[in-house]
Design a protein around this motif. Structure first.
Motif, PDB file in Angstrom:
ATOM      1  N   ALA A  36       0.827  -1.205   0.000  1.00  0.00           N
ATOM      2  CA  ALA A  36       0.000   0.000   0.000  1.00  0.00           C
ATOM      3  C   ALA A  36       0.865   1.260   0.000  1.00  0.00           C
ATOM      4  N   LEU A  37       1.935   1.253   0.771  1.00  0.00           N
ATOM      5  CA  LEU A  37       2.832   2.415   0.805  1.00  0.00           C
ATOM      6  C   LEU A  37       3.491   2.660  -0.550  1.00  0.00           C
ATOM      7  N   THR A  38       3.858   1.582  -1.236  1.00  0.00           N
ATOM      8  CA  THR A  38       4.525   1.747  -2.537  1.00  0.00           C
ATOM      9  C   THR A  38       3.564   2.216  -3.618  1.00  0.00           C
ATOM     10  N   GLU A  39       2.277   2.051  -3.395  1.00  0.00           N
ATOM     11  CA  GLU A  39       1.280   2.442  -4.396  1.00  0.00           C
ATOM     12  C   GLU A  39       0.759   3.866  -4.206  1.00  0.00           C
ATOM     13  N   THR A  43       4.086  10.957  -1.509  1.00  0.00           N
ATOM     14  CA  THR A  43       4.708  10.642  -0.220  1.00  0.00           C
ATOM     15  C   THR A  43       6.220  10.561  -0.437  1.00  0.00           C
ATOM     16  N   THR A  44       6.946  10.432   0.642  1.00  0.00           N
ATOM     17  CA  THR A  44       8.403  10.317   0.546  1.00  0.00           C
ATOM     18  C   THR A  44       8.866   8.861   0.545  1.00  0.00           C
ATOM     19  N   THR A  45       7.946   7.920   0.405  1.00  0.00           N
ATOM     20  CA  THR A  45       8.308   6.497   0.446  1.00  0.00           C
ATOM     21  C   THR A  45       9.375   6.169  -0.599  1.00  0.00           C
ATOM     22  N   LEU A  49      13.177   4.931   0.226  1.00  0.00           N
ATOM     23  CA  LEU A  49      13.693   3.646  -0.268  1.00  0.00           C
ATOM     24  C   LEU A  49      14.961   3.850  -1.088  1.00  0.00           C
ATOM     25  N   GLN A  50      14.980   4.873  -1.929  1.00  0.00           N
ATOM     26  CA  GLN A  50      16.180   5.143  -2.721  1.00  0.00           C
ATOM     27  C   GLN A  50      17.354   5.529  -1.829  1.00  0.00           C
ATOM     28  N   ALA A  51      17.075   6.305  -0.791  1.00  0.00           N
ATOM     29  CA  ALA A  51      18.133   6.717   0.133  1.00  0.00           C
ATOM     30  C   ALA A  51      18.739   5.534   0.870  1.00  0.00           C
ATOM     31  N   THR A  52      17.998   4.422   0.941  1.00  0.00           N
ATOM     32  CA  THR A  52      18.491   3.241   1.645  1.00  0.00           C
ATOM     33  C   THR A  52      18.990   2.169   0.685  1.00  0.00           C
ATOM     34  N   SER A 107       3.321   9.110  10.413  1.00  0.00           N
ATOM     35  CA  SER A 107       3.302   9.390   8.971  1.00  0.00           C
ATOM     36  C   SER A 107       3.659   8.132   8.181  1.00  0.00           C
ATOM     37  N   THR A 108       3.623   8.249   6.872  1.00  0.00           N
ATOM     38  CA  THR A 108       4.016   7.122   6.028  1.00  0.00           C
ATOM     39  C   THR A 108       5.486   6.783   6.236  1.00  0.00           C
TER      40      THR A 108
END
Length: 137
Positions: A36-39, A43-45, A49-52, A107-108
């Motif tokens: 759900a978060l990826t969809e 948002t900054t999700t 993810l890219q930062a990690t 938050s997300t």
């Protein structure tokens, strides 16, 4: 557990519960929440993810694989899914991070951290890397 969720976090949690019900899964799991978060948009999700060292696509694929391996049921006697222990652990980890950061609402970003912490990298993202990246975004 009394959680104050941002609108986007509420939307993600609701989407995760709806997805688990639609799939006939007995519980809403962290993989439902990650998917759900990826969809979500706006948002900054993706940036987290890219930062990690990951990506939205990689996280979504990991969630899809996990969800595909779960048992499901169908029919009129199937009850609505509840949150699994690991999903509850993810929400609690998100709440703890919110408190430690001095925030008022989950938050997300907090949810993504909670999912990563509850799943121990089985879905990909590293919790500590997410925690470190949140303030930079």
């Amino acid at each position: 557990m009394d959680l104050k969720l941002t609108t986007k976090a509420q939307e993600a949690l609701s989407a995760a519960v709806r997805a688990s019900a639609a799939a006939g899964h007995p519980h809403t799991e962290p993989a439902h929440l990650l998917k759900a978060l990826t969809e979500q948009s706006d948002t900054t999700t993706g940036a987290l993810l890219q930062a990690t060292g990951s990506s939205l696509a990689a996280a979504a694929e990991a969630a899809r694989k996990e969800l595909a391996s779960m048992p499901s049921a169908s029919g009129s006697s199937v009850s609505a899914p509840g949150l699994s222990r690991s999903a509850m652990a993810a929400l609690e980890a998100a709440r703890e991070l919110m408190v430690s950061m001095g925030d008022t609402f989950v938050s997300t970003d907090h949810l993504l951290y909670g999912v990563a912490k509850a799943t121990g990298r089985s879905l990909g993202p590293d919790a500590e890397a997410i925690k470190a990246a949140i303030p930079t975004l």
